[in-house]
Design an enzyme around this catalytic site. Structure first.
Site, PDB file in Angstrom:
ATOM      1  CB  SER A 117      -0.884  -0.011   1.245  1.00 50.19           C
ATOM      2  OG  SER A 117      -1.382   1.284   1.520  1.00 50.19           O
ATOM      3  CB  THR A 167      -7.009   2.462  -4.564  1.00 51.25           C
ATOM      4  OG1 THR A 167      -6.198   1.307  -4.334  1.00 51.25           O
ATOM      5  CG2 THR A 167      -8.312   2.333  -3.793  1.00 51.25           C
ATOM      6  CE  LYS A 249      -8.020  -2.906  -3.207  1.00 52.47           C
ATOM      7  NZ  LYS A 249      -8.550  -1.905  -2.257  1.00 52.47           N
TER       8      LYS A 249
HETATM    9  C1  FNR Z   1      -7.685  -1.670   3.481  1.00 56.21           C
HETATM   10  N1  FNR Z   1      -7.821  -1.542   2.098  1.00 56.21           N
HETATM   11  C2  FNR Z   1      -6.943  -0.749   1.399  1.00 56.21           C
HETATM   12  N2  FNR Z   1      -7.041  -0.642   0.040  1.00 56.21           N
HETATM   13  C3  FNR Z   1      -6.170   0.090  -0.661  1.00 56.21           C
HETATM   14  O1  FNR Z   1      -6.281   0.155  -1.885  1.00 56.21           O
HETATM   15  N3  FNR Z   1      -5.150   0.744  -0.019  1.00 56.21           N
HETATM   16  C4  FNR Z   1      -4.985   0.700   1.331  1.00 56.21           C
HETATM   17  O2  FNR Z   1      -4.054   1.280   1.874  1.00 56.21           O
HETATM   18  C5  FNR Z   1      -5.924  -0.057   2.079  1.00 56.21           C
HETATM   19  N4  FNR Z   1      -5.820  -0.123   3.437  1.00 56.21           N
HETATM   20  C6  FNR Z   1      -6.683  -0.934   4.154  1.00 56.21           C
HETATM   21  C7  FNR Z   1      -6.550  -1.037   5.542  1.00 56.21           C
HETATM   22  C8  FNR Z   1      -7.354  -1.921   6.249  1.00 56.21           C
HETATM   23  C9  FNR Z   1      -7.168  -2.054   7.726  1.00 56.21           C
HETATM   24  C10 FNR Z   1      -8.333  -2.679   5.566  1.00 56.21           C
HETATM   25  C11 FNR Z   1      -9.206  -3.674   6.302  1.00 56.21           C
HETATM   26  C12 FNR Z   1      -8.499  -2.550   4.213  1.00 56.21           C
HETATM   27  C13 FNR Z   1      -8.849  -2.322   1.372  1.00 56.21           C
HETATM   28  C14 FNR Z   1      -8.299  -3.689   0.982  1.00 56.21           C
HETATM   29  O3  FNR Z   1      -7.316  -3.589  -0.016  1.00 56.21           O
HETATM   30  C15 FNR Z   1      -9.408  -4.616   0.453  1.00 56.21           C
HETATM   31  O4  FNR Z   1     -10.097  -3.969  -0.587  1.00 56.21           O
HETATM   32  C16 FNR Z   1     -10.403  -5.013   1.544  1.00 56.21           C
HETATM   33  O5  FNR Z   1      -9.714  -5.317   2.737  1.00 56.21           O
HETATM   34  C17 FNR Z   1     -11.232  -6.217   1.111  1.00 56.21           C
HETATM   35  O6  FNR Z   1     -12.247  -6.504   2.029  1.00 56.21           O
HETATM   36  P1  FNR Z   1     -12.133  -7.693   3.120  1.00 56.21           P
HETATM   37  O7  FNR Z   1     -11.950  -8.948   2.392  1.00 56.21           O
HETATM   38  O8  FNR Z   1     -11.001  -7.325   4.015  1.00 56.21           O
HETATM   39  O9  FNR Z   1     -13.426  -7.618   3.854  1.00 56.21           O
END
Ligand code: FNR
Length: 377
Positions: A117, A167, A249
């Site tokens: 990330s 994203t 994304k």
């Molecule tokens: C994320 N997600 C996320 N996505 C992204 O593009 N950049 C990021 O920095 C983050 N950071 C992040 C932190 C935390 C704590 C979570 C839970 C999620 C979203 C992640 O990439 C993904 O789309 C989701 O976590 C998918 O959902 P589930 O399977 O965790 O429910």
């Protein structure tokens, strides 16, 4: 933060994500646990993501030879052992001091691709150094400060990341009520600042090396992370600056899938950010089939949000996803037992996918298609 890393062995770690989640809630403090666990608004999308998988039955066909199984996946020219990669998750040091370095090592041990990330707690170069030869992609929050965005892409190329994941669902941060009630913001605490603090362009703007302890520096970072003015036109700019494949994304609408094809992106990720951005929006699984229909296999289609077990992966595959991303489950492993906890989650997932495939009557993940599932009436 309480950390139980060294005292937990594989044997004691549970095999279901719900139990691991419970353990995580006791292993770390309320702020970080709520940050990973919760969603935006009243969490209707968060709930819908998992529920959507229950709308489908697997209808197995038997007396096929499944003694040798191929669960591998090939994406953007790279083959890896199972049909999932790790979703980009920022600020991982709030869950475990070793953060992304621990999850990167676990991914490397299992050959599971890793997406770093923009908001990592460790610089993208250090994460890469812990990944060995494991495929890695870099997730970009296309900053409203374009010079910064381009500098990060350059660094990702140099560190061996082989794709850029942009994203697109985070023009602003979602309204995460529970975090707001807890007054907890890892970004404001500087936990996602490492990639900025180590960036030569960013450093060049300060007389002395910028530090996460300086509130002015952190405010500066928080102000430039997201970019509400981003449009499809901006894709041209990034393409001028990198030859790496670009994945978007956060695609949920068929029209955005069409536009992605039109703009020549190399892959899309059907995702609602795990219900953390727009509450009330469609679940990823529900959005998938019509998007896969539009894409027609021209570019890879990935999916995340709600993947918790092997049957979810097989269902997503049957509905048109080439590969899925695993999110929260590996963070629960990280919170409970660091690298070992993440590895435990990944090995369980690899095994669960394999068992599900065999019991569905398929010997190869590549053969899974819509004949395998049926919608509940
Ligand atoms: C994320 N997600 C996320 N996505 C992204 O593009 N950049 C990021 O920095 C983050 N950071 C992040 C932190 C935390 C704590 C979570 C839970 C999620 C979203 C992640 O990439 C993904 O789309 C989701 O976590 C998918 O959902 P589930 O399977 O965790 O429910």
């Amino acid at each position: 933060m309480i950390c139980m890393t060294s005292s937990i062995s594989h044997v004691e770690l549970p095999h279901s994500i719900s139990l691991l989640e419970q353990m995580a809630s006791k292993s770390i403090e309320k702020g970080p646990f709520t940050y990973v666990h919760s969603g935006a608004g009243n969490e209707s999308t968060l709930r819908a993501n998992e529920a959507a998988f229950e709308d489908w039955y697997i209808v197995p066909q038997y007396l096929n030879d499944v003694s040798f199984r191929d669960t591998s996946a090939t994406l953007l020219g790279t083959t890896f052992p199972s049909s999932f990669a790790l979703a980009p998750i920022g600020v991982q040091s709030i869950f475990h001091p070793e953060g992304e370095l621990a999850s990167a090592r676990a991914a490397a041990a299992c050959g599971v691709p890793f997406i770093a990330s923009t908001l990592s707690s460790y610089p993208l170069e250090d994460i890469a150094a812990n990944l060995g030869n494991t495929p890695r992609w870099y997730q970009l929050y296309w900053s409203n400060d374009e010079e910064m965005a381009i500098s990060m892409v350059r660094r990702a190329e140099k560190a061996g990341y082989s794709a850029i994941v942009i994203t697109i669902d985070t023009s602003l941060l979602g309204n995460r009520e529970r975090d707001l009630n807890n007054r907890y913001s890892p970004l404001k605490l500087g936990k996602g600042a490492a990639n900025y603090l180590h960036d030569p362009v960013f450093q060049g703007r300060f007389a002395s090396p910028p530090s996460a302890d300086d509130p002015e520096v952190i405010k500066n970072i928080v102000d430039i992370i997201f970019n509400p003015s981003l449009t499809w036109e901006n894709l041209k700019t990034i393409k001028e600056h990198t030859k790496l494949p670009i994945l978007l994304k956060g695609i949920l609408h068929e029209e955005d899938a069409r536009k992605a094809l039109h703009h020549g992106v190399d892959g899309i990720i059907v995702s609602n950010h795990g219900g953390r951005q727009l509450d009330g929006c469609i679940s990823s699984l529900e959005a998938l089939p019509s998007i896969a229909e539009i894409v027609q296999g021209k570019i890879p289609v990935l999916l995340d949000s709600g993947i918790r077990r092997g049957s979810d992966v097989v269902k997503a595959k049957a509905l048109g996803a080439d590969v899925v991303l695993l999110g929260r489950p590996f963070i629960y492993g990280l919170a409970v037992a660091g690298e070992q906890g993440v590895e435990h989650v990944l090995r369980n997932m690899i095994n669960d996918i394999d068992v599900t495939l065999a019991l569905s009557g398929f010997a190869s993940m590549k053969e899974v298609n819509s004949s395998l599932i049926r919608r509940k009436k």
